[in-house]
Design an enzyme around this catalytic site. Sequence first.
Site, PDB file in Angstrom:
ATOM      1  N   GLY A  77       0.768  -1.290   0.274  1.00  0.00           N
ATOM      2  CA  GLY A  77      -0.051  -0.253   0.401  1.00  0.00           C
ATOM      3  C   GLY A  77       0.588   1.359  -0.230  1.00  0.00           C
ATOM      4  O   GLY A  77       0.515   2.043  -1.050  1.00  0.00           O
ATOM      5  N   THR A  78       2.093   0.866   0.890  1.00  0.00           N
ATOM      6  CA  THR A  78       2.956   3.027   0.874  1.00  0.00           C
ATOM      7  C   THR A  78       3.249   3.121  -0.301  1.00  0.00           C
ATOM      8  O   THR A  78       3.548   3.937  -0.267  1.00  0.00           O
ATOM      9  CB  THR A  78       4.008   2.434   2.063  1.00  0.00           C
ATOM     10  OG1 THR A  78       3.493   2.084   3.065  1.00  0.00           O
ATOM     11  CG2 THR A  78       4.666   3.572   2.159  1.00  0.00           C
ATOM     12  N   GLN A 194      -7.484  -0.543   3.374  1.00  0.00           N
ATOM     13  CA  GLN A 194      -8.406  -1.292   4.210  1.00  0.00           C
ATOM     14  C   GLN A 194      -9.901  -2.130   3.729  1.00  0.00           C
ATOM     15  O   GLN A 194     -10.382  -3.308   4.445  1.00  0.00           O
ATOM     16  CB  GLN A 194      -8.547  -0.351   5.390  1.00  0.00           C
ATOM     17  CG  GLN A 194      -7.225  -0.601   6.207  1.00  0.00           C
ATOM     18  CD  GLN A 194      -7.202  -1.630   7.350  1.00  0.00           C
ATOM     19  OE1 GLN A 194      -8.242  -1.697   7.668  1.00  0.00           O
ATOM     20  NE2 GLN A 194      -5.919  -0.998   7.037  1.00  0.00           N
ATOM     21  N   SER A 214      -3.924  -3.722  -1.293  1.00  0.00           N
ATOM     22  CA  SER A 214      -1.721  -4.463  -0.168  1.00  0.00           C
ATOM     23  C   SER A 214      -2.637  -6.189   0.556  1.00  0.00           C
ATOM     24  O   SER A 214      -3.897  -5.955   1.058  1.00  0.00           O
ATOM     25  CB  SER A 214      -1.955  -3.762   1.236  1.00  0.00           C
ATOM     26  OG  SER A 214      -0.791  -4.333   1.622  1.00  0.00           O
ATOM     27  N   HIS A 216      -1.619  -7.730   2.620  1.00  0.00           N
ATOM     28  CA  HIS A 216      -1.498  -8.770   4.042  1.00  0.00           C
ATOM     29  C   HIS A 216      -2.272  -7.822   4.786  1.00  0.00           C
ATOM     30  O   HIS A 216      -3.040  -8.273   6.456  1.00  0.00           O
ATOM     31  CB  HIS A 216      -0.009  -8.389   4.904  1.00  0.00           C
ATOM     32  CG  HIS A 216       0.189  -6.595   4.909  1.00  0.00           C
ATOM     33  ND1 HIS A 216       0.140  -6.468   6.092  1.00  0.00           N
ATOM     34  CD2 HIS A 216       0.249  -5.755   3.841  1.00  0.00           C
ATOM     35  CE1 HIS A 216       0.354  -5.155   6.712  1.00  0.00           C
ATOM     36  NE2 HIS A 216       1.023  -4.989   5.037  1.00  0.00           N
ATOM     37  N   CYS A 343       0.794   2.534  13.065  1.00  0.00           N
ATOM     38  CA  CYS A 343       1.952   3.505  12.746  1.00  0.00           C
ATOM     39  C   CYS A 343       1.766   4.922  13.722  1.00  0.00           C
ATOM     40  O   CYS A 343       2.930   5.104  13.868  1.00  0.00           O
ATOM     41  CB  CYS A 343       1.259   4.330  11.321  1.00  0.00           C
ATOM     42  SG  CYS A 343       1.121   3.430  10.208  1.00  0.00           S
TER      43      CYS A 343
HETATM   44  N1  PLP Z   1      -2.621   2.798   3.947  1.00  0.00           N
HETATM   45  C1  PLP Z   1      -4.018   2.308   4.814  1.00  0.00           C
HETATM   46  C2  PLP Z   1      -5.348   2.826   4.914  1.00  0.00           C
HETATM   47  C3  PLP Z   1      -3.507   1.328   5.607  1.00  0.00           C
HETATM   48  O1  PLP Z   1      -4.233   0.953   6.798  1.00  0.00           O
HETATM   49  C4  PLP Z   1      -2.096   1.112   5.397  1.00  0.00           C
HETATM   50  C5  PLP Z   1      -1.238   0.038   6.439  1.00  0.00           C
HETATM   51  O2  PLP Z   1      -1.635   0.112   7.732  1.00  0.00           O
HETATM   52  C6  PLP Z   1      -1.366   1.782   4.012  1.00  0.00           C
HETATM   53  C7  PLP Z   1      -1.638   2.768   3.879  1.00  0.00           C
HETATM   54  C8  PLP Z   1       0.058   1.067   4.502  1.00  0.00           C
HETATM   55  O3  PLP Z   1       0.156  -0.342   3.211  1.00  0.00           O
HETATM   56  P1  PLP Z   1       0.828  -1.508   3.882  1.00  0.00           P
HETATM   57  O4  PLP Z   1       1.104  -1.333   4.878  1.00  0.00           O
HETATM   58  O5  PLP Z   1       1.139  -1.944   2.173  1.00  0.00           O
HETATM   59  O6  PLP Z   1       2.610  -0.295   3.205  1.00  0.00           O
END
Ligand code: PLP
Length: 406
Positions: A77-78, A194, A214, A216, A343
């Site tokens: 996701g990031t 999510q 994402s 996971h 986070c």
């Molecule tokens: N965006 C949202 C809404 C998330 O909840 C998260 C992870 O908690 C991310 C992005 C980041 O995803 P990733 O952990 O796959 O980098």
Amino acid sequence: MSSSSPSYIYADNAATTPLAPNAFEAMLPYLKDKYGNPSGIYGIARSNAQAMNEMRSSIANMLGATSPNEIYLTSGGTESDNWVLRGRIEHLRKTLPPEQPIYIVTSAIEHHAILNTCKALEAYNVRTVLINPDSEGFITPNALEAALSKHDGDTVAIVSIMYANNEIGTIQNIKTLAEVAHRHGIPFHSDAVQAVGHIDVNVNELDVDALSLSAHKFNGPRGIGALYLKTTLEVEPLITGGGQEHGMRSGTENMAGIAGMEAALKAAQTSDCIERRRTLATLRDRLVHQVLNQTNDVVLTGTDAAGKRLPGNASFCCKDVDGELLTVILDKEGVAASTGSACNTGSTKPSHVITAIGITDLHWNKGTLRLTLSEDMAEIEIEELAQRTIRAIKKTRMISGMDSDF
Ligand code: PLP
């Protein structure tokens, strides 16, 4: 703890999820014998390239994309969020001089993958327009309309609004928000990290131009995700190198990860899983009810509107409770939970989401608790979770001398 009660309860599924058995099975061959680099021209390479194409097509189908070429495989996701924002800005900067500001319109409750990327882009004369949610966490079409009308005539690179919030679980009306952006001629991205695997997500029906996911978060492996990019959306690559993913995302492909993600997404779309999610929402509502009824000064954060909240999300604000202490005590009670987003752990600042929905009173905004359940949890486990949570809230207040329950 009675001998019949479940042992440790994992209630932090919004942070990450355990790997689904079918995802594990799907990954194994690529971790063992099928190690060929899909860019090669010999047998084990070509068969992996073909398998990858099939899995990409399957993921595209499940997300409602028009073509497999609209699905780009990323590390999660990031990366997907970074890519779409940075890629849009880099594309526009090719023709716009550095002194001309470019705007990104987003919401105040986004994940830091979006918010901190916007912040980093300020170095390139990018200005962020933050839309505040209402008290239940909804970004209203009117609020978006007002923000965009104010910037008519400016260059807005993209509107980015998350599909479902990671802390409070509020689900946005993405289709309507995308329509508003398109009326202003601006592309629309949704961080659906999510949402995918938990509610129905169809990029074609939503009419979004980009969408992040994402694996996971839906029982796939960590370190793999995807970015849906509509063919008409112009973005520059984030990662350059050997030219994989049609030159848009270089790096040797994570075959095991892709296989795991595809299998996990498939499992999440079975009718059995959809049915279990419906049951989960009912059990979640019962848990919320119990916690609210058997404690004092605890409120639900987000919305209680049917179908507008992620089925596994139960999030609270507890008056005069330190959220971090509460999660430590919950851990001792046998529950993995979180305060705010994962986070934010280690930070004593109130969550930006809680502040944005209007909970600014210091007695309330540090006592956030997020329980995120899974479809695999048994009814008895959720019952037990409710009781452990109630006990932990009371204990935390006792320890901090902030006792409103006795
Ligand atoms: N965006 C949202 C809404 C998330 O909840 C998260 C992870 O908690 C991310 C992005 C980041 O995803 P990733 O952990 O796959 O980098």
